[in-house]
Write a protein that holds these residues in place. Structure first.
Motif, PDB file in Angstrom:
ATOM      1  N   TRP A  52       0.451   3.695 -11.607  1.00 58.52           N
ATOM      2  CA  TRP A  52      -0.134   3.622 -10.267  1.00 58.52           C
ATOM      3  C   TRP A  52      -1.448   2.839 -10.225  1.00 58.52           C
ATOM      4  O   TRP A  52      -1.701   2.161  -9.220  1.00 58.52           O
ATOM      5  CB  TRP A  52      -0.272   5.009  -9.636  1.00 58.52           C
ATOM      6  CG  TRP A  52      -1.218   5.936 -10.333  1.00 58.52           C
ATOM      7  CD1 TRP A  52      -0.910   6.879 -11.252  1.00 58.52           C
ATOM      8  CD2 TRP A  52      -2.633   5.995 -10.151  1.00 58.52           C
ATOM      9  NE1 TRP A  52      -2.045   7.528 -11.669  1.00 58.52           N
ATOM     10  CE2 TRP A  52      -3.123   6.996 -11.011  1.00 58.52           C
ATOM     11  CE3 TRP A  52      -3.536   5.299  -9.351  1.00 58.52           C
ATOM     12  CZ2 TRP A  52      -4.465   7.324 -11.085  1.00 58.52           C
ATOM     13  CZ3 TRP A  52      -4.880   5.625  -9.431  1.00 58.52           C
ATOM     14  CH2 TRP A  52      -5.332   6.618 -10.284  1.00 58.52           C
TER      15      TRP A  52
ATOM     16  N   LYS B 201      -0.394  -0.673  -9.817  1.00 62.99           N
ATOM     17  CA  LYS B 201       0.230  -0.903  -8.514  1.00 62.99           C
ATOM     18  C   LYS B 201      -0.808  -0.967  -7.389  1.00 62.99           C
ATOM     19  O   LYS B 201      -0.604  -1.652  -6.397  1.00 62.99           O
ATOM     20  CB  LYS B 201       1.275   0.162  -8.220  1.00 62.99           C
ATOM     21  CG  LYS B 201       2.537  -0.040  -9.030  1.00 62.99           C
ATOM     22  CD  LYS B 201       3.663   0.777  -8.483  1.00 62.99           C
ATOM     23  CE  LYS B 201       4.939   0.416  -9.215  1.00 62.99           C
ATOM     24  NZ  LYS B 201       6.113   1.043  -8.610  1.00 62.99           N
ATOM     25  N   PHE B 202      -1.924  -0.268  -7.530  1.00 67.36           N
ATOM     26  CA  PHE B 202      -2.968  -0.318  -6.505  1.00 67.36           C
ATOM     27  C   PHE B 202      -3.716  -1.653  -6.492  1.00 67.36           C
ATOM     28  O   PHE B 202      -4.362  -1.986  -5.505  1.00 67.36           O
ATOM     29  CB  PHE B 202      -3.964   0.837  -6.655  1.00 67.36           C
ATOM     30  CG  PHE B 202      -3.618   2.026  -5.814  1.00 67.36           C
ATOM     31  CD1 PHE B 202      -3.907   2.053  -4.457  1.00 67.36           C
ATOM     32  CD2 PHE B 202      -2.987   3.119  -6.371  1.00 67.36           C
ATOM     33  CE1 PHE B 202      -3.577   3.134  -3.677  1.00 67.36           C
ATOM     34  CE2 PHE B 202      -2.642   4.214  -5.600  1.00 67.36           C
ATOM     35  CZ  PHE B 202      -2.939   4.231  -4.255  1.00 67.36           C
ATOM     36  N   THR B 203      -3.627  -2.416  -7.564  1.00 68.85           N
ATOM     37  CA  THR B 203      -4.309  -3.718  -7.554  1.00 68.85           C
ATOM     38  C   THR B 203      -3.650  -4.700  -6.605  1.00 68.85           C
ATOM     39  O   THR B 203      -4.314  -5.614  -6.122  1.00 68.85           O
ATOM     40  CB  THR B 203      -4.400  -4.348  -8.962  1.00 68.85           C
ATOM     41  OG1 THR B 203      -3.101  -4.551  -9.489  1.00 68.85           O
ATOM     42  CG2 THR B 203      -5.245  -3.505  -9.883  1.00 68.85           C
TER      43      THR B 203
ATOM     44  N   ALA C 258       2.180   1.780  -3.505  1.00 68.00           N
ATOM     45  CA  ALA C 258       1.145   2.247  -4.433  1.00 68.00           C
ATOM     46  C   ALA C 258       0.835   3.724  -4.185  1.00 68.00           C
ATOM     47  O   ALA C 258       0.673   4.493  -5.148  1.00 68.00           O
ATOM     48  CB  ALA C 258      -0.112   1.397  -4.289  1.00 68.00           C
ATOM     49  N   MET C 259       0.762   4.127  -2.930  1.00 69.92           N
ATOM     50  CA  MET C 259       0.502   5.538  -2.593  1.00 69.92           C
ATOM     51  C   MET C 259       1.644   6.420  -3.112  1.00 69.92           C
ATOM     52  O   MET C 259       1.393   7.515  -3.642  1.00 69.92           O
ATOM     53  CB  MET C 259       0.350   5.702  -1.082  1.00 69.92           C
ATOM     54  CG  MET C 259      -0.821   4.947  -0.487  1.00 69.92           C
ATOM     55  SD  MET C 259      -2.389   5.629  -0.957  1.00 69.92           S
ATOM     56  CE  MET C 259      -2.452   7.057   0.079  1.00 69.92           C
TER      57      MET C 259
ATOM     58  N   LEU D 275       0.814  -1.218   0.000  1.00 71.20           N
ATOM     59  CA  LEU D 275       0.000   0.000   0.000  1.00 71.20           C
ATOM     60  C   LEU D 275       0.852   1.275   0.000  1.00 71.20           C
ATOM     61  O   LEU D 275       0.589   2.185  -0.802  1.00 71.20           O
ATOM     62  CB  LEU D 275      -0.992  -0.006   1.165  1.00 71.20           C
ATOM     63  CG  LEU D 275      -2.008   1.126   1.171  1.00 71.20           C
ATOM     64  CD1 LEU D 275      -2.825   1.136  -0.122  1.00 71.20           C
ATOM     65  CD2 LEU D 275      -2.928   1.015   2.372  1.00 71.20           C
TER      66      LEU D 275
ATOM     67  N   LEU E 155       1.347   6.867  -6.855  1.00 72.08           N
ATOM     68  CA  LEU E 155       0.318   7.861  -7.176  1.00 72.08           C
ATOM     69  C   LEU E 155       0.829   9.276  -6.907  1.00 72.08           C
ATOM     70  O   LEU E 155       0.654  10.176  -7.738  1.00 72.08           O
ATOM     71  CB  LEU E 155      -0.942   7.584  -6.361  1.00 72.08           C
ATOM     72  CG  LEU E 155      -2.064   8.615  -6.474  1.00 72.08           C
ATOM     73  CD1 LEU E 155      -2.590   8.684  -7.906  1.00 72.08           C
ATOM     74  CD2 LEU E 155      -3.188   8.285  -5.505  1.00 72.08           C
TER      75      LEU E 155
END
Length: 172
Positions: free
Chosen positions: A136, A139-141, A117-118, A114, A121
């Protein structure tokens, strides 16, 4: 099974089923893109700058978002050689332990993925290729999928713990 737990199990399994079906729909994009890329590359000698990268970026979410519902369907590999030698009570204990391990793994992986991913972004990270799409969303998946996998594992754990007939003891 208590109503609150039944509600949780139904909600989590429903969300994971919907995402599973949506993820399978990604193949409706990947297959034509790959076909276009192959024909463009080998028939016309003009490969695209985006075809392989798009297919790769869509295959990750396809693979990751299918996993939580696959856990519910008992589609993951298990050690049948070990399980066949155990009585139903020990199989149930083994399954309960396995779900605890899955939940711990998911918590650890979510805590590491997490923030990455943050960060992706926040920086507006791109692939740095000729096409250069943002990465991003892909990556959030990872944290999304492991959170959903952990939630589904908790649902299966509760079903098995409370001896829900739908949990199919000895089959998880």
């Amino acid at each position: 099974m208590p109503l609150a737990i039944r509600w949780y199990v139904t909600l989590v399994t429903g969300i994971n089923r919907a995402l599973f079906l949506a993820a399978t729909g990604l193949m409706l994009i990947v297959v034509p893109v790959m076909l276009y890329e192959v024909v463009s590359r080998y028939v016309f000698g003009t490969p695209t700058v985006w075809g392989m990268e798009l297919a790769t970026m869509l295959f990750g979410p396809y693979f990751l978002l299918g996993g939580p519902y696959l856990l519910h369907l008992r589609g993951h590999v298990n050690l049948d050689l070990v399980r066949r030698r155990l009585d139903p009570r020990r199989i149930r204990l083994l399954d309960l332990f396995n779900h605890l391990v899955i939940m711990a793994f998911c918590a650890i992986l979510a805590s590491y993925s997490l923030p990455l991913a943050m960060q992706s972004l926040a920086f507006g990270e791109t692939s740095f290729s000729a096409w250069n799409p943002p990465v991003w969303p892909v990556k959030f998946t990872v944290p999304l999928a492991v959170i959903l996998l952990g939630a589904q594992s908790l649902a299966e754990f509760l079903r098995l713990l409370l001896r829900d007939p739908g949990a199919l003891e000895g089959q998880a």
